[in-house]
Design a protein around this motif. Structure first.
Motif, PDB file in Angstrom:
ATOM      1  N   ASP A   3      83.886  15.898  37.613  1.00  0.00           N
ATOM      2  CA  ASP A   3      83.553  16.349  38.922  1.00  0.00           C
ATOM      3  C   ASP A   3      84.696  16.796  39.675  1.00  0.00           C
ATOM      4  OD1 ASP A   3      81.362  14.087  37.801  1.00  0.00           O
ATOM      5  OD2 ASP A   3      82.583  12.592  39.064  1.00  0.00           O
ATOM      6  N   GLU A   4      85.999  16.312  39.367  1.00  0.00           N
ATOM      7  CA  GLU A   4      87.200  17.491  39.990  1.00  0.00           C
ATOM      8  C   GLU A   4      87.173  18.821  39.965  1.00  0.00           C
ATOM      9  OE1 GLU A   4      92.634  17.047  40.145  1.00  0.00           O
ATOM     10  OE2 GLU A   4      91.539  15.906  39.753  1.00  0.00           O
ATOM     11  N   LYS A   5      87.076  18.830  38.434  1.00  0.00           N
ATOM     12  CA  LYS A   5      87.207  20.159  37.634  1.00  0.00           C
ATOM     13  C   LYS A   5      86.033  21.100  38.358  1.00  0.00           C
ATOM     14  CE  LYS A   5      89.223  22.888  34.635  1.00  0.00           C
ATOM     15  NZ  LYS A   5      90.160  23.340  34.710  1.00  0.00           N
ATOM     16  N   VAL A   6      84.831  20.836  38.494  1.00  0.00           N
ATOM     17  CA  VAL A   6      83.364  21.238  38.607  1.00  0.00           C
ATOM     18  C   VAL A   6      84.016  21.808  39.559  1.00  0.00           C
ATOM     19  CG1 VAL A   6      81.466  20.773  39.641  1.00  0.00           C
ATOM     20  CG2 VAL A   6      81.811  19.912  37.241  1.00  0.00           C
ATOM     21  N   GLN A   7      84.477  20.819  40.841  1.00  0.00           N
ATOM     22  CA  GLN A   7      84.645  20.681  42.627  1.00  0.00           C
ATOM     23  C   GLN A   7      85.202  22.004  43.208  1.00  0.00           C
ATOM     24  OE1 GLN A   7      82.797  19.768  44.457  1.00  0.00           O
ATOM     25  NE2 GLN A   7      81.622  18.636  43.893  1.00  0.00           N
ATOM     26  N   GLN A   8      86.420  22.386  41.500  1.00  0.00           N
ATOM     27  CA  GLN A   8      87.274  23.381  41.528  1.00  0.00           C
ATOM     28  C   GLN A   8      86.877  24.938  41.377  1.00  0.00           C
ATOM     29  OE1 GLN A   8      90.525  22.001  39.288  1.00  0.00           O
ATOM     30  NE2 GLN A   8      91.444  20.419  40.597  1.00  0.00           N
ATOM     31  N   LEU A   9      85.902  23.990  39.744  1.00  0.00           N
ATOM     32  CA  LEU A   9      85.302  25.988  39.600  1.00  0.00           C
ATOM     33  C   LEU A   9      83.845  26.251  40.306  1.00  0.00           C
ATOM     34  CD1 LEU A   9      84.955  24.985  36.168  1.00  0.00           C
ATOM     35  CD2 LEU A   9      86.401  26.028  37.259  1.00  0.00           C
ATOM     36  N   LYS A  10      83.754  25.395  41.101  1.00  0.00           N
ATOM     37  CA  LYS A  10      82.906  25.694  42.443  1.00  0.00           C
ATOM     38  C   LYS A  10      83.319  26.207  43.982  1.00  0.00           C
ATOM     39  CE  LYS A  10      78.819  24.269  45.415  1.00  0.00           C
ATOM     40  NZ  LYS A  10      78.563  22.216  45.803  1.00  0.00           N
ATOM     41  N   TYR A  11      84.439  25.587  44.041  1.00  0.00           N
ATOM     42  CA  TYR A  11      85.358  26.762  44.935  1.00  0.00           C
ATOM     43  C   TYR A  11      85.811  28.417  44.848  1.00  0.00           C
ATOM     44  CZ  TYR A  11      89.255  27.540  48.137  1.00  0.00           C
ATOM     45  OH  TYR A  11      89.314  27.938  49.496  1.00  0.00           O
ATOM     46  N   LEU A  12      86.092  28.164  43.331  1.00  0.00           N
ATOM     47  CA  LEU A  12      86.728  29.561  42.524  1.00  0.00           C
ATOM     48  C   LEU A  12      85.600  29.935  42.726  1.00  0.00           C
ATOM     49  CD1 LEU A  12      88.660  28.135  40.232  1.00  0.00           C
ATOM     50  CD2 LEU A  12      89.903  29.105  42.565  1.00  0.00           C
ATOM     51  N   ALA A  13      84.611  30.148  42.200  1.00  0.00           N
ATOM     52  CA  ALA A  13      82.744  30.342  42.449  1.00  0.00           C
ATOM     53  C   ALA A  13      82.165  31.372  43.168  1.00  0.00           C
ATOM     54  CB  ALA A  13      81.940  29.739  41.755  1.00  0.00           C
ATOM     55  N   GLU A  14      82.599  30.748  44.926  1.00  0.00           N
ATOM     56  CA  GLU A  14      81.985  31.048  45.767  1.00  0.00           C
ATOM     57  C   GLU A  14      83.005  31.457  47.295  1.00  0.00           C
ATOM     58  OE1 GLU A  14      80.422  26.606  47.125  1.00  0.00           O
ATOM     59  OE2 GLU A  14      78.704  26.722  45.803  1.00  0.00           O
ATOM     60  N   THR A  15      83.770  31.675  46.642  1.00  0.00           N
ATOM     61  CA  THR A  15      85.171  32.507  47.188  1.00  0.00           C
ATOM     62  C   THR A  15      86.004  33.613  46.947  1.00  0.00           C
ATOM     63  OG1 THR A  15      85.833  29.842  48.204  1.00  0.00           O
ATOM     64  CG2 THR A  15      87.314  31.360  48.608  1.00  0.00           C
ATOM     65  N   ASP A  16      85.686  34.470  47.603  1.00  0.00           N
ATOM     66  CA  ASP A  16      86.866  35.693  47.492  1.00  0.00           C
ATOM     67  C   ASP A  16      88.491  35.030  46.785  1.00  0.00           C
ATOM     68  OD1 ASP A  16      87.776  38.582  46.983  1.00  0.00           O
ATOM     69  OD2 ASP A  16      87.906  38.375  48.502  1.00  0.00           O
ATOM     70  N   ASP A  17      88.593  35.433  45.869  1.00  0.00           N
ATOM     71  CA  ASP A  17      90.661  34.368  45.669  1.00  0.00           C
ATOM     72  C   ASP A  17      91.535  35.551  46.627  1.00  0.00           C
ATOM     73  OD1 ASP A  17      90.310  37.450  44.859  1.00  0.00           O
ATOM     74  OD2 ASP A  17      91.330  36.229  42.798  1.00  0.00           O
ATOM     75  N   LEU A  18      91.057  36.771  47.159  1.00  0.00           N
ATOM     76  CA  LEU A  18      91.954  37.369  47.597  1.00  0.00           C
ATOM     77  C   LEU A  18      91.777  37.262  49.414  1.00  0.00           C
ATOM     78  CD1 LEU A  18      94.208  39.906  48.225  1.00  0.00           C
ATOM     79  CD2 LEU A  18      92.251  41.483  48.815  1.00  0.00           C
ATOM     80  N   THR A  19      90.528  37.547  50.147  1.00  0.00           N
ATOM     81  CA  THR A  19      90.077  36.896  51.397  1.00  0.00           C
ATOM     82  C   THR A  19      90.085  35.937  51.997  1.00  0.00           C
ATOM     83  OG1 THR A  19      87.674  37.893  51.003  1.00  0.00           O
ATOM     84  CG2 THR A  19      89.939  39.496  51.743  1.00  0.00           C
ATOM     85  N   GLY A  20      89.983  35.254  51.283  1.00  0.00           N
ATOM     86  CA  GLY A  20      88.936  33.681  51.073  1.00  0.00           C
ATOM     87  C   GLY A  20      87.224  33.425  52.222  1.00  0.00           C
ATOM     88  N   ALA A  21      87.214  34.935  51.823  1.00  0.00           N
ATOM     89  CA  ALA A  21      85.363  34.796  52.123  1.00  0.00           C
ATOM     90  C   ALA A  21      84.616  34.589  51.273  1.00  0.00           C
ATOM     91  CB  ALA A  21      85.060  36.314  53.128  1.00  0.00           C
ATOM     92  N   LYS A  22      83.252  33.750  51.819  1.00  0.00           N
ATOM     93  CA  LYS A  22      82.798  33.681  49.928  1.00  0.00           C
ATOM     94  C   LYS A  22      82.575  35.139  49.737  1.00  0.00           C
ATOM     95  CE  LYS A  22      79.224  30.221  52.149  1.00  0.00           C
ATOM     96  NZ  LYS A  22      80.327  29.407  51.344  1.00  0.00           N
TER      97      LYS A  22
END
Length: 544
Positions: free
Chosen positions: A381-400
Motif C-alpha cells: 500500500d505504501e509503495k502504491v501511494q508513492q508510485l501514484k504520487y510520482l505518476a501524478e506529479t511533475d518531478d521538476l515543478t511539483g505541478a500535476k
C-alpha cells in the motif's frame, strides 16, 4: 484408478466430441483474432488521422494569423478606395489602379502574390476590373450562392470574409465587398503566396512516410479539387463518402482489397469550424496492411496447428500410450496403497495427543503466515501511494503531471455537462525558455519553470488546479468561474512574475503568453478540442 479408466474410455469412445470441441475452439480463435486485428487497424487509422490533423492544426495557426493580419488591411482598402469612388464617380480604371497599387506599396505586404479590384453592377455582372479575364462575368447566374451573400449588403456597408481557399485555383484568398451609393459593389481580393500551401504539402508528404501502414496521403479542397497535380481526381463515390464523413464528423474506411484500404475524413481549423466552410480540406489516406495481415495469418496458422497437435496428443494418450504413461502411474498408486495398509496406527490416546500437537502447530504456522501477509500488504500500500504520487506529479515543478491534469479536466468537463456549471482553462507558454537555456544553462531554465509554477500555485484559488503539459507549457483549470474572472487571476500571476525572484533569475526577464477557452458542451466533445482552442488563442495573442 476407476476415474482414470473412465477418462481413457471417454477419450476413445468420444472422438467425435473432441473433434467438435476442436472445431468450436478454432472458430472462436478466428473470431477473436479477427476482432482483435480490426481493433489494431482502427487504432492505426485514428493514429494516422490524428497525426495529420495535428500538423494541419499547426499549419492552420499560420493561416489564422494571416487572416487576422489581412482582414483589417482589406477593410481599410475597401473604405479608402470606396471613398474616392464616391467623391469622384468618374475615375477611370488607370486612376483606380494607381490608388490601389499606391496603398499596397505603402503597406509593404511581402506575403501577397496578387491583388485585384472589381466593380460589380447591382444585377451581379463584373463591369470593370484590373483582372480583365473576369470582365463580363455574370456572378448572379454562375455563382448564385456567392451572389446571394454579396447582394445582402446594404448601401454604405461592407463585408470582409475570412481567409479561404479559392475554389478555382486552390490559392488562399481574402475577399471584401462595399456597396456604393448607386447600389453597385466594389470588391477587393488579395491572394496569399501559394508557397504556404506548397510547404504544407511537402511537410505532409514527409509526415505520411513516417506513419505506419500509410502508403499515400492526398489533400483536396472543399470543392474536391486536388491541392497538387500528382493527386488523382476523386470519383463521385469518394466525394459522397467525404460528404457523409463530414456530416457524421468522423472518418470512413473503404476496403479496396484484402490488404489495401482508403480512409476518408475532413479538416477545418478548430477556431473557424463551419463558420469558414471554404477553408475545409478533404483528406484521403491510402493504407497498406500487408505486413499486419501477413503477421495475422502466420499467428492464426501457429495457433491452429498447436490446437490440432494438442488434440492429437490427447487422442494418442488415450489410444496408444497407455503402457508408457498410465500403467506406471497405476503401479505407483498400488504400492502406496499397500504401504498405507501395512502401516501400524498408534493407540487411541497417542493418536489424540498427536492430533492436539498438529492442530497447535498449524495454528502457529497460520498465525505466522497471516502476520507476514499483513506486513507485505502494508508495504505494498505504501509503495502504491508513492508510485501514484510520482505518476501524478511533475518531478521538476511539483505541478500535476500531463496525464493527471488531463484526467482531472475530463472529470470536470463531465461535471460541467451534468450541472451546467462554468469551466475555463488557460493555456500558458513560457516566453524565452530556449533562449534562457542556451544563454544561462539548463539549470537556470529549470529554475525559471519552478519559479513560474510557484507563482501559479500561490495565486490561484483552492478550487483551481494546474499542471505541466510538457516543456514550457502549463495548463490551469478554473472550476466554477467564467473567462472574465479567470483572466483577472492570470493577470495577477503575470504581474507577480518578476517580484521576489530567486537570485539565479535576477538577470532574466520572466514572462509568459496565455490563451483561454471556456468549456461549451456543444463545441468541445473532448479535452483535446478544449485545450486546442486555448492553445490557438494563446498563439494568436503571442503574435499580435
Amino acid at each position: 484408478m476407476a476415474k482414470v479408466r473412465m477418462f481413457r474410455k471417454f477419450a476413445m469412445n468420444n472422438l467425435l466430441v473432441f473433434m467438435l470441441l476442436l472445431i468450436i475452439t478454432i472458430t472462436s480463435f478466428f473470431f477473436i483474432f479477427g476482432n482483435f486485428f480490426e481493433d489494431v487497424k482502427k487504432h492505426e487509422y485514428e493514429a494516422a488521422i490524428s497525426s495529420v490533423k495535428t500538423y494541419l492544426d499547426q499549419w492552420g495557426k499560420t493561416m489564422i494569423a494571416f487572416d487576422a493580419t489581412y482582414h483589417g488591411i482589406v477593410k481599410d482598402m475597401l473604405l479608402n478606395l470606396s471613398s474616392y469612388l464616391i467623391k469622384e464617380p468618374d475615375l477611370n480604371d488607370g486612376d483606380i489602379d494607381n490608388l490601389f497599387m499606391n496603398y499596397l506599396s505603402k503597406k509593404q505586404l511581402k506575403d501577397i502574390q496578387e491583388a485585384n479590384w472589381y466593380l460589380i453592377s447591382s444585377d451581379g455582372v463584373i463591369t470593370r476590373s484590373n483582372y480583365t479575364n473576369d470582365i463580363g462575368l455574370d456572378i448572379a447566374n454562375t455563382v448564385p450562392t456567392y451572389w446571394k451573400r454579396i447582394e445582402a449588403i446594404t448601401v454604405g456597408d461592407y463585408l470582409v470574409e475570412s481567409l479561404s481557399i479559392e475554389l478555382k485555383t486552390n490559392k488562399p484568398r481574402i475577399y471584401g465587398y462595399y456597396r456604393l451609393p448607386d447600389r453597385s459593389f466594389l470588391e477587393i481580393g488579395i491572394a496569399i503566396d501559394p508557397a504556404v500551401i506548397a510547404n504544407m504539402l511537402e511537410k505532409l508528404s514527409v509526415l505520411s512516410k513516417s506513419l505506419a501502414y500509410v502508403e499515400n496521403l492526398e489533400l483536396y479542397s472543399v470543392a474536391f479539387a486536388p491541392f497538387h497535380e500528382s493527386f488523382r481526381k476523386l470519383t463521385e463515390e469518394e466525394k459522397e463518402i467525404l460528404k457523409k464523413a463530414r456530416s457524421e464528423n468522423n472518418y470512413i474506411v473503404k476496403k479496396l482489397s484484402k490488404t489495401d484500404e482508403a480512409v476518408y475524413t475532413n479538416w477545418n481549423p478548430i477556431v473557424w469550424r463551419d463558420a469558414n466552410v471554404n477553408f475545409l480540406s478533404r483528406i484521403k489516406l491510402s493504407m497498406d496492411f500487408t505486413p499486419l495481415v501477413g503477421f495475422r495469418n502466420k499467428l492464426l496458422f501457429l495457433i491452429t496447428s498447436s490446437l490440432i497437435f494438442f488434440a492429437l496428443m490427447i487422442v494418442l494418450l488415450g489410444l496408444n500410450m497407455k503402457k508408457q504413461f498410465i500403467d506406471p502411474f497405476y503401479e505407483l498408486l498400488n504400492k502406496m496403497s499397500s504401504f498405507i495398509k501395512e502401516f501400524k496406527l498408534p493407540s487411541r490416546s497417542s493418536a489424540k495427543t498427536l492430533e492436539i500437537y498438529e492442530i497447535a502447530e498449524m495454528e502457529r504456522i497460520f498465525e505466522k503466515l497471516a502476520n507476514r501477509v499483513s506486513e507485505q500488504m502494508a508495504k505494498k500500500d505504501e509503495k502504491v501511494q508513492q508510485l501514484k504520487y510520482l505518476a501524478e506529479t511533475d518531478d521538476l515543478t511539483g505541478a500535476k503531471s500531463r496525464r493527471a491534469i488531463l484526467e482531472l479536466l475530463e472529470k470536470l468537463m463531465n461535471k460541467s455537462r451534468e450541472n451546467s456549471s462554468p469551466l475555463t482553462v488557460c493555456y500558458i507558454d513560457v516566453d524565452g525558455l530556449k533562449m534562457t537555456n542556451d544563454k544561462h544553462g539548463h539549470n537556470i531554465g529549470d529554475c525559471l519553470l519552478k519559479h513560474i509554477a510557484s507563482k501559479i500555485e500561490v495565486n490561484i484559488r483552492s478550487t483551481d488546479c494546474y499542471g505541466r503539459l510538457g516543456g514550457d507549457e502549463f495548463l490551469i483549470i478554473f472550476d466554477g468561474i467564467r473567462l472574465k474572472s479567470a483572466h483577472k487571476i492570470v493577470l495577477r500571476i503575470k504581474d507577480s512574475l518578476n517580484s521576489e525572484k530567486p537570485a539565479e533569475l535576477q538577470d532574466v526577464t520572466v514572462n509568459f503568453s496565455y490563451g483561454f477557452a471556456e468549456f461549451s458542451p456543444e463545441k468541445h466533445n473532448s479535452t483535446e478540442s478544449l485545450i486546442r482552442e486555448a492553445d490557438v488563442n494563446m498563439y494568436i495573442n503571442k503574435h499580435l
